[in-house]
Design a protein around this motif. Structure first.
Motif, PDB file in Angstrom:
ATOM      1  N   ALA A 444      -9.344  56.329 -89.946  1.00 51.27           N
ATOM      2  CA  ALA A 444      -9.214  55.235 -90.913  1.00 51.27           C
ATOM      3  C   ALA A 444      -7.773  54.752 -91.000  1.00 51.27           C
ATOM      4  O   ALA A 444      -7.503  53.530 -91.036  1.00 51.27           O
ATOM      5  N   ILE A 445      -6.806  55.669 -91.037  1.00 51.67           N
ATOM      6  CA  ILE A 445      -5.401  55.264 -91.162  1.00 51.67           C
ATOM      7  C   ILE A 445      -4.963  54.480 -89.932  1.00 51.67           C
ATOM      8  O   ILE A 445      -4.373  53.399 -90.035  1.00 51.67           O
ATOM      9  N   GLY A 447      -6.830  52.962 -87.743  1.00 56.35           N
ATOM     10  CA  GLY A 447      -7.570  51.699 -87.653  1.00 56.35           C
ATOM     11  C   GLY A 447      -7.003  50.635 -88.579  1.00 56.35           C
ATOM     12  O   GLY A 447      -6.854  49.467 -88.174  1.00 56.35           O
ATOM     13  N   HIS A 448      -6.689  50.999 -89.805  1.00 61.21           N
ATOM     14  CA  HIS A 448      -6.115  50.015 -90.737  1.00 61.21           C
ATOM     15  C   HIS A 448      -4.738  49.563 -90.275  1.00 61.21           C
ATOM     16  O   HIS A 448      -4.381  48.392 -90.449  1.00 61.21           O
ATOM     17  N   CYS A 449      -3.959  50.501 -89.679  1.00 59.58           N
ATOM     18  CA  CYS A 449      -2.668  50.084 -89.127  1.00 59.58           C
ATOM     19  C   CYS A 449      -2.856  49.053 -88.022  1.00 59.58           C
ATOM     20  O   CYS A 449      -2.115  48.045 -87.948  1.00 59.58           O
ATOM     21  N   ASP A 450      -3.835  49.271 -87.155  1.00 64.53           N
ATOM     22  CA  ASP A 450      -4.093  48.298 -86.086  1.00 64.53           C
ATOM     23  C   ASP A 450      -4.503  46.954 -86.645  1.00 64.53           C
ATOM     24  O   ASP A 450      -4.076  45.897 -86.151  1.00 64.53           O
ATOM     25  N   LEU A 451      -5.362  46.964 -87.674  1.00 60.52           N
ATOM     26  CA  LEU A 451      -5.786  45.706 -88.271  1.00 60.52           C
ATOM     27  C   LEU A 451      -4.614  44.974 -88.918  1.00 60.52           C
ATOM     28  O   LEU A 451      -4.521  43.726 -88.857  1.00 60.52           O
ATOM     29  N   MET A 452      -3.706  45.706 -89.567  1.00 64.53           N
ATOM     30  CA  MET A 452      -2.533  45.083 -90.176  1.00 64.53           C
ATOM     31  C   MET A 452      -1.588  44.546 -89.109  1.00 64.53           C
ATOM     32  O   MET A 452      -0.985  43.462 -89.296  1.00 64.53           O
ATOM     33  N   LYS A 470       1.716  54.339 -88.200  1.00 72.06           N
ATOM     34  CA  LYS A 470       0.854  54.615 -87.055  1.00 72.06           C
ATOM     35  C   LYS A 470       1.447  55.729 -86.192  1.00 72.06           C
ATOM     36  O   LYS A 470       0.711  56.608 -85.698  1.00 72.06           O
ATOM     37  N   MET A 690     -14.865  55.290 -94.988  1.00 69.70           N
ATOM     38  CA  MET A 690     -13.581  54.765 -94.514  1.00 69.70           C
ATOM     39  C   MET A 690     -13.611  54.506 -93.009  1.00 69.70           C
ATOM     40  O   MET A 690     -13.074  53.510 -92.524  1.00 69.70           O
ATOM     41  N   VAL A 694     -13.525  50.584 -91.137  1.00 70.02           N
ATOM     42  CA  VAL A 694     -12.579  50.217 -90.091  1.00 70.02           C
ATOM     43  C   VAL A 694     -13.305  49.819 -88.823  1.00 70.02           C
ATOM     44  O   VAL A 694     -12.973  48.805 -88.177  1.00 70.02           O
ATOM     45  N   ARG A 697     -14.967  46.277 -89.151  1.00 71.64           N
ATOM     46  CA  ARG A 697     -14.001  45.177 -89.079  1.00 71.64           C
ATOM     47  C   ARG A 697     -13.470  45.006 -87.666  1.00 71.64           C
ATOM     48  O   ARG A 697     -13.313  43.885 -87.175  1.00 71.64           O
TER      49      ARG A 697
END
Length: 803
Positions: A444-445, A447-452, A470, A690, A694, A697
């Motif tokens: 989750a962490i 993945g969210h970093c990649d999306l950001m 990341k 979580m 990710v 999305r």
């Protein structure tokens, strides 16, 4: 002119028959003598035997005068040959060209439990093939030998020779490998010279297996228990030959109630297996019929001589507890130097055990206790307990107690190893579970970093912070991989390789890591077998061990790497209770450093255990090594003495080539490596919210239509509702219904549906437990790009497979 006087001559037919008879007797004698020489190797005995036949051949014409006789044929007297073979202490048999057993001695029969032909003997491993090859060589060359034939109970050496008229027979001689099997050694003693010396002392002896069956006995026991000293005793159970009367005393079953009761002294044959076979010494309770009047001193000397010959640690004590006799094995087990004498058994043990031993000896000598074991600590080795067995003894002169000392340090060591292995397994399961849950969080962490990062470009105020998050997440992912390595659940990419090649690849790296003060030496053995392992992980094992060795040599030293082959026979000699008896390729990593203290060597493979300062080590180096080696199917052991350095031994099983099996369809790449856009409908099944968020999305951003299910039941409902799905992505471990069960139900309706499993556990472990064709695997944690690329590749591979 008178004709000269001519002595009466034999008729031609009779004379010819006599010559043929003489020749037949001589030929038979030569054949038999050749067989005896091949079996016994005793030249004087063979010469005497042959001389008897020559004498018979000379006397035969005189006996045959006065009548014609049929032409005799060369005949071997097998009964006479069998009687001659009985003098051999080895197992000897004679076979014909067809392998049929013609005769054998009683040692052969006792050793193999009957009279099977040599070709049917129950040898372990490749023993039967080696024996057959020896027979073929003997037929061709006249002589052959085989060493190290293994049976379930002993090791044997074989010598086979061709002998007899025209070389028509094979003589097989088996002798036991010295010191290999205490059970067979004891059997030979009971039925041989030792048994006869016991008879002279009036002592009955019987060897009994763990099921209570009599394996052998001396003549005096067979005479009194069976009524015939020559009768086969192996058909009887030992308890059936005894009985207990109304006075609660033990007597032989066939003797009357007024016969002398007997005292039974059991002695374990194998000290490593106290529940196995035992040697039972039986003496008459009052000694009336055991010893002749006036012969007590001779009998006592014979018993002492017997005890001195036995490989078991035995001693005799008189009524007040004073030692009367101890054999050499007892002295060695007690740690006594040559010539050193002690007066009492209590002198052997530490101060805390003195009173217990002294009281036990007095109690047994007075006949007030049953035979039993005491756990005591000896003076010369107070840290390791040993077993002292005490039994009452009567009919042995002044002796009142029989003591047996058994060193159970190996047994204690094995128990500690089992306890350590159990603890390591429990810790490994815990580490694997923690790593699996942590991988979900990291997925989750990351993945969210990649999306950001998709919304921020280099130069933005938050870009560097997101990259740092990341980066630290990837470091944490490396930590979880080490935990999975320890718990043997990491993803490996095994290949068939040679250990020297792996060491050669990283030798330059090792030299840089070790520095200038540490010398690296590498030595490779011959005939090394191939191993199946992940080369990258194997390199990590060597590097971790090298770094630990460097840290243990702050002042410099030598790190030695050595590879060598370990055959199955070598493993059997090691006597390990853990390692299967197969061929291994071994790696020894030894240093000349400070060594490992004994109190912590049992903890070095535990995760997070370290002796380094805070901040200078995580304690996962050796635990990672342990996990990688065990997951590869190998074994690792550590040997160390403080101040003498440390040696790690790695045993990797030699890879045996197998028939090729169908491999899962590998995902095919049909687009450029950087292009991850796609179309189609994906059913995503994940119970962790979580991770599910990710992944959804990430896939939507790549152009896919995504259906969501939180467990297997919801996914099946969506499929049965008529939804057209191009790809099923599912977690493996989920509540109520796991991923493999879901896939089996889905494939029942949609047999061509492509499947992508994602999990924090090892791919190889999952493939062994998931019997499903055409599946792909994505290990956690993964990035957005890795998930998109995996989805694209699996769908492309499915299209190619369908086309």
């Amino acid at each position: 002119m008178a004709s000269p006087s001519i002595a009466p001559a034999l008729p031609p037919a009779i004379a010819a028959g006599s010559r043929i008879a003489v020749a037949g007797v001589l030929v038979a004698g030569i054949v038999s003598a050749g067989l005896i020489w091949a079996a016994l190797g005793d030249v004087p005995f063979t010469a005497i035997f042959l001389a008897m036949f020559v004498a018979a051949g000379i006397a035969l014409p005189l006996m045959r005068r006065g009548g014609a006789a049929a032409r005799p044929q060369p005949v071997i007297d097998w009964s006479l040959l069998s009687a001659a073979l009985e003098d051999s202490t080895d197992a000897v048999a004679v076979t014909d060209r067809d392998g049929e057993l013609l005769c054998a001695n009683s040692v052969y029969e006792a050793l193999f439990g009957g009279l099977p032909a040599p070709a049917a003997l129950p040898f372990a491993d490749d023993g039967a093939d080696r024996l057959a090859e020896a027979g073929r060589i003997a037929w061709r060359d006249g002589d052959a030998g085989v060493a190290g034939l293994e049976m379930a109970t002993c090791g044997l050496n074989l010598r086979v020779r061709r002998a007899g008229l025209g070389g028509a027979y094979l003589v097989w001689r088996f002798d036991r490998a010295p010191g290999r099997d205490p059970l067979l050694d004891s059997l030979g003693m009971v039925e041989g010279e030792v048994g006869r010396r016991l008879e002279a002392a009036g002592v009955m002896a019987a060897l009994v297996d763990h099921d209570g069956r009599v394996m052998g006995a001396n003549r005096v026991f067979r005479l009194r228990a069976l009524g015939d000293p020559e009768q086969d005793v192996t058909a009887y159970a030992f308890p059936d030959l005894l009985r207990s009367g109304e006075d609660d005393l033990i007597r032989l079953a066939r003797e009357p109630d007024d016969a002398d009761p007997i005292r039974i002294v059991p002695v374990a044959v194998d000290q490593a297996d106290p529940t196995g076979a035992a040697l039972f010494l039986m003496l008459d309770e009052d000694g009336a019929s055991a010893l002749r009047p006036g012969a007590r001193s001779t009998a006592t000397a014979n018993v002492h001589a017997l005890l001195a010959m036995l490989p078991l640690g035995l001693a005799l004590a008189e009524r007040d507890g004073r030692f009367l006799f101890m054999n050499a094995a007892f002295g060695r087990a007690a740690g006594l130097a040559t010539g050193e004498g002690v007066l009492y058994p209590s002198d052997l043990v530490v101060e805390e055990d003195k009173a217990t031993v002294a009281e036990a000896v007095r109690r047994f000598a007075a006949g007030r206790a049953l035979p039993g074991d005491l756990a005591v600590r000896l003076k010369h080795r107070p840290d390791e307990p040993v077993v002292l067995t005490i039994a009452g003894a009567k009919g042995l002169g002044d002796a009142a107690a029989l003591l047996s000392l058994k060193d159970n340090s190996e047994e204690s060591k094995l128990k500690r190893q089992i306890a350590q292995a159990t603890k390591m397994q429990a810790v490994g399961q815990l580490a694997g579970g923690v790593a699996h849950d942590f991988n979900n969080i990291l997925t989750a962490i990351i993945g969210h970093c990649d999306l950001m990062l998709m919304r921020h470009t280099p130069g933005d105020i938050d870009y560097d912070d997101i990259q740092q998050i990341k980066h630290n997440s990837n470091r944490a992912a490396s930590l979880t991989r080490q935990l999975l390595a320890f718990s043997r659940q990491q993803t490996l990419r095994p290949q068939i390789l040679q250990l020297p090649d792996v060491i050669s690849e990283i030798s330059n790296l090792l030299k840089r890591l070790l520095g200038e003060t540490v010398t690296l030496t590498v030595k490779h053995g011959r005939n090394l077998g191939f191993v199946r392992a992940d080369p990258g992980q194997l390199e990590q094992v060597i590097v971790n061990l090298a770094v630990n060795a460097r840290d243990a040599m702050p002042g410099g030293g030598t790190l030695a790497l050595q590879t060598y082959a370990v055959s199955a026979a070598d493993v059997r000699k090691l006597g390990s209770e853990i390692m299967p008896v197969v061929d291994y390729t071994a790696l020894s990593v030894s240093d000349t450093g400070t060594g490992i203290p004994p109190e912590i060597i049992g903890k070095i493979f535990e995760p997070f255990f370290t002796t380094k300062e805070v901040g200078k080590g995580t304690g996962l180096g050796l635990s990672t090594v342990y996990g990688i080696v065990k997951q590869t199917g190998g074994f690792i052991f550590a040997e160390s003495e403080p101040g003498q350095g440390t040696r790690f031994l790695l045993y990797l099983p030699v890879h045996q080539a197998e028939k090729a099996t169908a491999e899962p369809v590998a995902p095919a790449r049909i687009e450029a490596a950087g292009e991850t856009w796609g179309t189609g409908t994906i059913l995503l099944v994940e119970d962790e919210a979580m991770v599910r968020g990710v992944a959804e999305r990430a896939l939507v951003r790549q152009g896919y239509r995504v259906l969501i299910a939180t467990n297997g039941e919801e996914a099946l409902d969506l499929l049965e509702g008529g939804e057209a799905v191009d790809l099923l992505i599912s977690d493996v471990v989920m509540p109520t219904m796991d991923g493999p069960t879901l896939v089996r139900h889905a494939r029942g309706r949609f047999p061509d549906m492509p499947i992508l499993f994602m999990s924090g556990y090892a791919e190889e472990q999952l493939r062994r437990s998931i019997d499903i064709d055409r599946i792909a695997f994505l290990p956690k944690p993964f990035s957005v790009q890795q998930l998109a690329a995996a989805a694209r590749d699996v769908m492309a591979a499915a299209k190619n497979h369908g086309g």
